[in-house]
Design a protein around this motif. Structure first.
Motif, PDB file in Angstrom:
ATOM      1  N   VAL A 147       1.095 -67.394 -24.805  1.00  0.00           N
ATOM      2  CA  VAL A 147       1.531 -66.174 -24.443  1.00  0.00           C
ATOM      3  C   VAL A 147       2.090 -66.044 -23.176  1.00  0.00           C
ATOM      4  CG1 VAL A 147       1.173 -63.808 -24.418  1.00  0.00           C
ATOM      5  CG2 VAL A 147       0.277 -65.172 -26.269  1.00  0.00           C
ATOM      6  N   ARG A 148       1.228 -66.831 -22.228  1.00  0.00           N
ATOM      7  CA  ARG A 148       1.736 -66.866 -20.628  1.00  0.00           C
ATOM      8  C   ARG A 148       2.883 -67.568 -20.417  1.00  0.00           C
ATOM      9  NH1 ARG A 148      -3.938 -68.728 -18.393  1.00  0.00           N
ATOM     10  NH2 ARG A 148      -5.130 -66.817 -18.236  1.00  0.00           N
ATOM     11  N   LYS A 149       3.052 -68.544 -21.138  1.00  0.00           N
ATOM     12  CA  LYS A 149       4.526 -69.198 -20.994  1.00  0.00           C
ATOM     13  C   LYS A 149       5.466 -68.605 -21.659  1.00  0.00           C
ATOM     14  CE  LYS A 149       5.493 -73.642 -22.762  1.00  0.00           C
ATOM     15  NZ  LYS A 149       5.077 -75.048 -23.195  1.00  0.00           N
ATOM     16  N   PHE A 190       6.171 -65.544 -22.056  1.00  0.00           N
ATOM     17  CA  PHE A 190       6.517 -64.343 -21.324  1.00  0.00           C
ATOM     18  C   PHE A 190       6.553 -64.509 -19.867  1.00  0.00           C
ATOM     19  CE2 PHE A 190       7.257 -61.465 -24.699  1.00  0.00           C
ATOM     20  CZ  PHE A 190       6.252 -61.620 -25.381  1.00  0.00           C
ATOM     21  N   GLY A 191       6.290 -65.702 -19.433  1.00  0.00           N
ATOM     22  CA  GLY A 191       6.471 -66.070 -17.927  1.00  0.00           C
ATOM     23  C   GLY A 191       5.203 -65.228 -17.125  1.00  0.00           C
ATOM     24  N   ILE A 192       4.150 -65.084 -17.969  1.00  0.00           N
ATOM     25  CA  ILE A 192       3.135 -64.251 -17.167  1.00  0.00           C
ATOM     26  C   ILE A 192       2.250 -64.993 -16.330  1.00  0.00           C
ATOM     27  CG2 ILE A 192       0.965 -62.776 -17.298  1.00  0.00           C
ATOM     28  CD1 ILE A 192       1.863 -62.368 -20.120  1.00  0.00           C
ATOM     29  N   LYS A 193       2.221 -64.803 -14.961  1.00  0.00           N
ATOM     30  CA  LYS A 193       1.563 -65.502 -14.081  1.00  0.00           C
ATOM     31  C   LYS A 193       0.044 -65.114 -14.184  1.00  0.00           C
ATOM     32  CE  LYS A 193       2.140 -66.982  -9.134  1.00  0.00           C
ATOM     33  NZ  LYS A 193       1.094 -66.562  -8.546  1.00  0.00           N
ATOM     34  N   ASN A 194      -0.797 -66.320 -14.116  1.00  0.00           N
ATOM     35  CA  ASN A 194      -2.331 -66.250 -14.215  1.00  0.00           C
ATOM     36  C   ASN A 194      -2.803 -65.989 -12.748  1.00  0.00           C
ATOM     37  OD1 ASN A 194      -4.955 -66.309 -14.646  1.00  0.00           O
ATOM     38  ND2 ASN A 194      -5.031 -68.660 -15.422  1.00  0.00           N
ATOM     39  N   ASP A 195      -3.336 -64.845 -12.437  1.00  0.00           N
ATOM     40  CA  ASP A 195      -3.606 -64.437 -11.073  1.00  0.00           C
ATOM     41  C   ASP A 195      -5.205 -64.283 -11.046  1.00  0.00           C
ATOM     42  OD1 ASP A 195      -3.129 -60.939 -10.880  1.00  0.00           O
ATOM     43  OD2 ASP A 195      -3.861 -62.316 -12.382  1.00  0.00           O
ATOM     44  N   TYR A 196      -5.940 -65.091 -12.007  1.00  0.00           N
ATOM     45  CA  TYR A 196      -7.151 -65.126 -11.805  1.00  0.00           C
ATOM     46  C   TYR A 196      -7.693 -66.318 -11.099  1.00  0.00           C
ATOM     47  CZ  TYR A 196      -8.095 -61.481 -15.782  1.00  0.00           C
ATOM     48  OH  TYR A 196      -8.382 -60.272 -16.407  1.00  0.00           O
TER      49      TYR A 196
END
Lengths: 487, 184
Positions: free
Chosen positions: B152-154, B156-162
C-alpha cells in the motif's frame, strides 16, 4: 455519509474560490511517487477504511504517522473470530481457550479505542466458544453508541460449513430490544430470539433473520409487532427453528423474502399466515407448506417463487406430502395475481390432485420468467391462459431424468397466449415434441411479437432448429427469430 | 434520458446547465445529472434565489478545483445512475440498465491509475457527489484489501515516517492485524 462539519467548510471554501484566482491544480496523472492519498480529508479516508474489515483498518495505522489515529475514527466495526489466523488453526482445547480469550481481548480493546462520535455499523461474527457475557457487553456497547446497522452471527459451539448449527444458543439479552437507533438488523445462526411482550425498534426498516431460533411461533409476531416502520423482511428458516404455526403481520412491509428448508420428514408442516397489504415485492424459496395471505396484495409489483419440495424415499410420507401439493402451489400463485413481473419454478413434483388457477386472472402480469420441468407444463399453460396482457415470456429449462410428463392440454385455438406478447425467449431448447409444439404455437398466435430467441446448448443443434422453426407460420410480420448457442 | 421533472416550478423537459472546469472547458449537463453534485445544486439554488430569470443554460457554474478529464468521468458515471425524476422503468428496462451500469463500472476501474482514482475521489468530495464517493472510495478500499502494508505504501507513495523501533513496537502490539495478508 459526510459529517456535518465538512459540508459547512466546503461552502466557505467555495465562496473564497470565487474571489481569488484559482490555485494551480495538480492535474497531471500523478505518479505514485507523490503521496496524495494521505492528504485527502480525514472524513474521506475514514469512509474508505469503513469498507474494510476492522482488522485491515487497524493495519493501516502503520502506513505512516498521519494514518495512526484514523482507524479509531471509523464509525464501523467488522470483527470476526477468524481475526487471528494462526490462533484459529490451533486445534487442541488448551490453545483454543487461549485463542478465544485473545479474541475477547482484541474486541474489547478495539471497542474501547474506537473514538468515532457514532458507531454506525457493528458487525460481529463469533464462531467459537466465547463467554456470552462478553458478547452481551459488546452488543450493548454498540447499542449505547447509537448503532444503525447491526449484524450478528454467533455459533458458540463452532460453525461447520454447509451444515445447520445445532449447538448451544446465544440468547439475546432483554436490553437488546430497547435499541432506538437500529435501522438494519441481521441475525444469523446460533442465536435465540425471545423478545419481551412489549418493546419497540422505532427505526428498524430492514430485518433479516437467517436460521435463528425461536422458542415458538409467537416470538416472530412479538418481534414484528415491535417494528412500526419495517419495510424489508427476510426470513430463512429450517425445520428446527421452532416455527410451526406463526404469523407475519406487518402493515408497513414492502419487501418480503421467505426461505424454508425442510429436511426432516418427522417434523410437522408449518402454517404461515401473512398479512402485509402494502407488499410490493414477494420472494419465496424452498419447501412450500401452508401459506395463507390474510389480505390481498393489491400493491404487488414483483414476485419470485422457487419451490423445492422435500424429496423423501419413505413411501408413506411421500404420499401424504403430495396430497394437496398442487393445491398449495396454485393457492400461492393466486394470491400473487396482481404482480407485474413473476419468476416461477413450481418444482418438479408432479402436481397430483393439482388445484386450479381459476377464477384468478393475472391482468397486470407483463413479464413472466418460467422454469420448465416435464411435470409442470400445465402450470405454464394455466398461467398463460389467464395473463391477457403478457408482453415478455422467458422459459428456462430444468429437466431431470426421473421427471414424468404431466397431463398437458394440446395447443389448439387461440387463448393460450396473450395478444400483447412482444418478446419471447426459450433457453436450453432441445427440440422435443412439446417444445416444438409450444414454439410453433407462439409464433402462430402472437400477433405483435417482435423478437423470438431460441437458445440451444449444442452448436450441432442450431442448424436443424433454424431449419425447422423458420418453416412455421408467423402471424407477426415484424417478428425476428433468432437461434443462438449458449452453454 | 427523459427528465419529466417533479419540481413544482415549471421547467423545460430537459433543462441543461453549464459547468466550467479549472482548465476552462465547458460541459453542458442535464439538470438531473448535475443535481447529483450537491455543491452544484447548492450554487444553483443560491443563484436562483437572486435571479429567477437566470436559469438553465444561461448560468455557467465555475468548478475551479476540477479538471475536465475528471469531470467528464464523473458526469458519465452520474448519467449511469438511476435518475430520481425519470419515468419509472418497467422491470425489463431496469434489469438491462443495471447490467449496463455494472459493465461500465468494471470497465471504468480496469485501467485506472492510483493518481486518477485519487483525482476522482477529490473531485467527488469537492462536488459533494455522494454516489460517486461511495463508488470510488469502495473501489480504493477493494484495492487495498488484503494487501500488505509495504504494498500500500509503494502503491500510493506513502512515506513511512515511523522510527524503526516505533514501528516494531506497533507491529507487536497489533500483531493480529498484520496476519494473513498477501505478500506483494
Amino acid at each position: 455519509m459526510e459529517p456535518e462539519g465538512s459540508t459547512k467548510s466546503k461552502r466557505k471554501r467555495k465562496r473564497v474560490e470565487l474571489e481569488v484566482s484559482p490555485e494551480e491544480h495538480e492535474h497531471e496523472h500523478a505518479d505514485a511517487a507523490v503521496d496524495r492519498i494521505s492528504n485527502l480529508p480525514d472524513s474521506i479516508l475514514c469512509h474508505i477504511l469503513s469498507f474494510l474489515p476492522t482488522k485491515e483498518a487497524v493495519a493501516t495505522s502503520i502506513l505512516s504517522s498521519s494514518w495512526k489515529p484514523l482507524w479509531t475514527l471509523v464509525p464501523a466495526l467488522d470483527l470476526d473470530t477468524q481475526l487471528s489466523v494462526s490462533q484459529s488453526q490451533c486445534l487442541d482445547s488448551n490453545n483454543r481457550t487461549q485463542s478465544v480469550s485473545f479474541f475477547t481481548h482484541i474486541v474489547s480493546r478495539v471497542l474501547a479505542l474506537n473514538k468515532a462520535p457514532v458507531l454506525r455499523d457493528f458487525c460481529l461474527t463469533c464462531h467459537s466458544r466465547c463467554d456470552p457475557l462478553h458478547l452481551e457487553t459488546w452488543i450493548l456497547t454498540a447499542i449505547a453508541r447509537d448503532v444503525q446497522q447491526l449484524q450478528l452471527d454467533i455459533c458458540l459451539d463452532g460453525f461447520i460449513k454447509d451444515e445447520f448449527y445445532s449447538g448451544e444458543l446465544f440468547v439475546l439479552p432483554q436490553s437488546f430490544f430497547s435499541c432506538k437507533t437500529v435501522v438494519i438488523l441481521e441475525l444469523w445462526n446460533g442465536i435465540a430470539v425471545d423478545p419481551p411482550s412489549s418493546f419497540e425498534f422505532p427505526s428498524l426498516k430492514d430485518l433479516r433473520l437467517v436460521h435463528v431460533f425461536f422458542r415458538n411461533g409467537d416470538c416472530v409476531q412479538r418481534l414484528l409487532s415491535g417494528c412500526p416502520v419495517l419495510q424489508d423482511l427476510k426470513l430463512c428458516s429450517d425445520s428446527r427453528s421452532g416455527l410451526i404455526r406463526f404469523d407475519i403481520r406487518v402493515p408497513t412491509l414492502k419487501y418480503l423474502c421467505l426461505q424454508f428448508l425442510t429436511f426432516e420428514p418427522s417434523l410437522p408442516d408449518y402454517k404461515l399466515a401473512i398479512c402485509a397489504p402494502a407488499l410490493e415485492c414477494f420472494h419465496f424459496d424452498g419447501d412450500l407448506r401452508h401459506v395463507v395471505f390474510l389480505e390481498k396484495l393489491a400493491n404487488l409489483v414483483e414476485a419470485g417463487v422457487w419451490i423445492h419440495p422435500f424429496i423423501c424415499t419413505r413411501e408413506a410420507w411421500t404420499k401424504g406430502y403430495q396430497i394437496g401439493y398442487g393445491d398449495r402451489v396454485f393457492r400461492l400463485l393466486k394470491a400473487l395475481n396482481k404482480a407485474k413481473s413473476l419468476t416461477l419454478y413450481p418444482g418438479k413434483k408432479q402436481c397430483v390432485d393439482f388445484g386450479s388457477i381459476y377464477p384468478s386472472r393475472f391482468k397486470n402480469l407483463v413479464r413472466l420468467n418460467f422454469t420448465l420441468q416435464k411435470s409442470n407444463w400445465h402450470v405454464l399453460q394455466a398461467l398463460l391462459r389467464v395473463s391477457p396482457n403478457l408482453e415478455v415470456l422467458v422459459i428456462d429449462k430444468l429437466y431431470s431424468r426421473t421427471n414424468q410428463l404431466c397431463s398437458m392440454e394440446p395447443f389448439d385455438g387461440p387463448g393460450y397466449v396473450s395478444s400483447q406478447l412482444t418478446t419471447f425467449r426459450f433457453n436450453q431448447y432441445k427440440g422435443s415434441k412439446y417444445e416444438v409444439e409450444f414454439v410453433k404455437y407462439i409464433l402462430k398466435e402472437a400477433r405483435v411479437l417482435k423478437t423470438a430467441t431460441i437458445s440451444v446448448c449444442d452448436t450441432a443443434l442450431k442448424e436443424s432448429v433454424i431449419e425447422e422453426l423458420s418453416k412455421f407460420p408467423r402471424s407477426s410480420t415484424t417478428c425476428l427469430l433468432t437461434v443462438e448457442v449458449q452453454h | 434520458m427523459s427528465n419529466t421533472s417533479e419540481n413544482p416550478k415549471p421547467s423545460s423537459s430537459s433543462a441543461k446547465m453549464t459547468l466550467k472546469t479549472s482548465d476552462n472547458e465547458l460541459f453542458e449537463v442535464e439538470e438531473a445529472v448535475a443535481m447529483k453534485f450537491c455543491t452544484v445544486k447548492q450554487y444553483f439554488e443560491d443563484e436562483k434565489d437572486s435571479d429567477v430569470a437566470a436559469r438553465g443554460s444561461t448560468t455557467v457554474i465555475p468548478l475551479p478545483n476540477v479538471h475536465s478529464a475528471v469531470l467528464a468521468t464523473l458526469i458519465s458515471y452520474g448519467k449511469k445512475l438511476p435518475q430520481s425524476n425519470a419515468v419509472a422503468d418497467n422491470h425489463e428496462e431496469e434489469e438491462t440498465k443495471k447490467k449496463e451500469r455494472k459493465k461500465y463500472e468494471q470497465g471504468l476501474l480496469k485501467n485506472l491509475m492510483p493518481g486518477e482514482l485519487l483525482d476522482l475521489i477529490s473531485a467527488a468530495n469537492y462536488l459533494d457527489f455522494k454516489e460517486g464517493l461511495e463508488f470510488f472510495n469502495q473501489a480504493l478500499a477493494d484495492h487495498i484489501q488484503n494487501k500488505s502494508v509495504e504494498y500500500v505504501r509503494k502503491f500510493f507513495g506513502i512515506k513511512n515516517d515511523y522510527e524503526p523501533h516505533e514501528e516494531e513496537k506497533y507491529r507487536e502490539e497489533y500483531a493480529w492485524a498484520f496476519e494473513g495478508v498477501d505478500e506483494d
